[in-house]
Design a protein around this motif. Structure first.
Motif, PDB file in Angstrom:
ATOM      1  N   UNK A  67       0.837  -1.185   0.000  1.00  8.79           N
ATOM      2  CA  UNK A  67       0.000   0.000   0.000  1.00  8.79           C
ATOM      3  C   UNK A  67       0.880   1.246   0.000  1.00  8.79           C
ATOM      4  N   UNK A  68       0.441   2.267  -0.730  1.00  7.47           N
ATOM      5  CA  UNK A  68       1.171   3.530  -0.730  1.00  7.47           C
ATOM      6  C   UNK A  68       0.995   4.227   0.612  1.00  7.47           C
ATOM      7  N   UNK A  92       0.063  11.936  -0.916  1.00  2.88           N
ATOM      8  CA  UNK A  92       0.072  13.404  -0.928  1.00  2.88           C
ATOM      9  C   UNK A  92       1.016  13.935  -2.007  1.00  2.88           C
ATOM     10  N   UNK A  93       2.178  13.327  -2.132  1.00  2.00           N
ATOM     11  CA  UNK A  93       3.141  13.758  -3.146  1.00  2.00           C
ATOM     12  C   UNK A  93       2.521  13.663  -4.536  1.00  2.00           C
ATOM     13  N   UNK A  94       1.856  12.550  -4.827  1.00  2.00           N
ATOM     14  CA  UNK A  94       1.218  12.361  -6.132  1.00  2.00           C
ATOM     15  C   UNK A  94       0.087  13.368  -6.326  1.00  2.00           C
ATOM     16  N   UNK A  95      -0.740  13.541  -5.321  1.00  3.74           N
ATOM     17  CA  UNK A  95      -1.876  14.457  -5.428  1.00  3.74           C
ATOM     18  C   UNK A  95      -1.424  15.908  -5.570  1.00  3.74           C
ATOM     19  N   UNK A  96      -0.367  16.302  -4.855  1.00  3.61           N
ATOM     20  CA  UNK A  96       0.142  17.674  -4.968  1.00  3.61           C
ATOM     21  C   UNK A  96       0.713  17.931  -6.358  1.00  3.61           C
ATOM     22  N   UNK A  97       1.410  16.960  -6.900  1.00  2.90           N
ATOM     23  CA  UNK A  97       1.962  17.114  -8.248  1.00  2.90           C
ATOM     24  C   UNK A  97       0.837  17.214  -9.273  1.00  2.90           C
TER      25      UNK A  97
END
Length: 100
Positions: free
Chosen positions: A2-3, A9-14
């Protein structure tokens, strides 16, 4: 596997940065394909258009030299200007071996 929350958060912010950048969703994607052997850089191709990527186990030819693909790893990122970047590292070896 699981991430972690941090990874999510890193993926969503990018992604939020990409969407917020005016026109970024229509920007050309820059593709980089780096070929390595035994952890040594052999060559890199880059393009603003899509490039075909080999798969593990595939026999390909680099500058007229036959090689065997032993690993493929792709990373998706954004440049600071919001342009999408796809970076792929392709590890190869001689066709009659299994070592990189």
């Amino acid at each position: 596997m699981t991430l972690s929350i941090s990874d999510l958060r890193t993926i969503q912010e990018a992604e939020a940065k990409r969407v917020a950048h005016e026109g970024a969703q229509y920007a050309p994607v820059r593709h980089y394909v780096e070929f390595t052997a035994a952890d040594r850089h052999l060559m890199t191709f880059d393009s603003l258009g899509p490039m075909l990527l080999p798969t593990v186990g595939q026999h390909i030819t680099l500058h007229r030299v036959p090689v065997l693909v032993v690993d493929v790893e792709t990373t998706y990122e954004l440049h600071e200007d919001g342009q999408p970047i796809v970076f792929t590292e392709v590890a190869v070896t001689a066709p009659n071996t299994t070592e990189q």
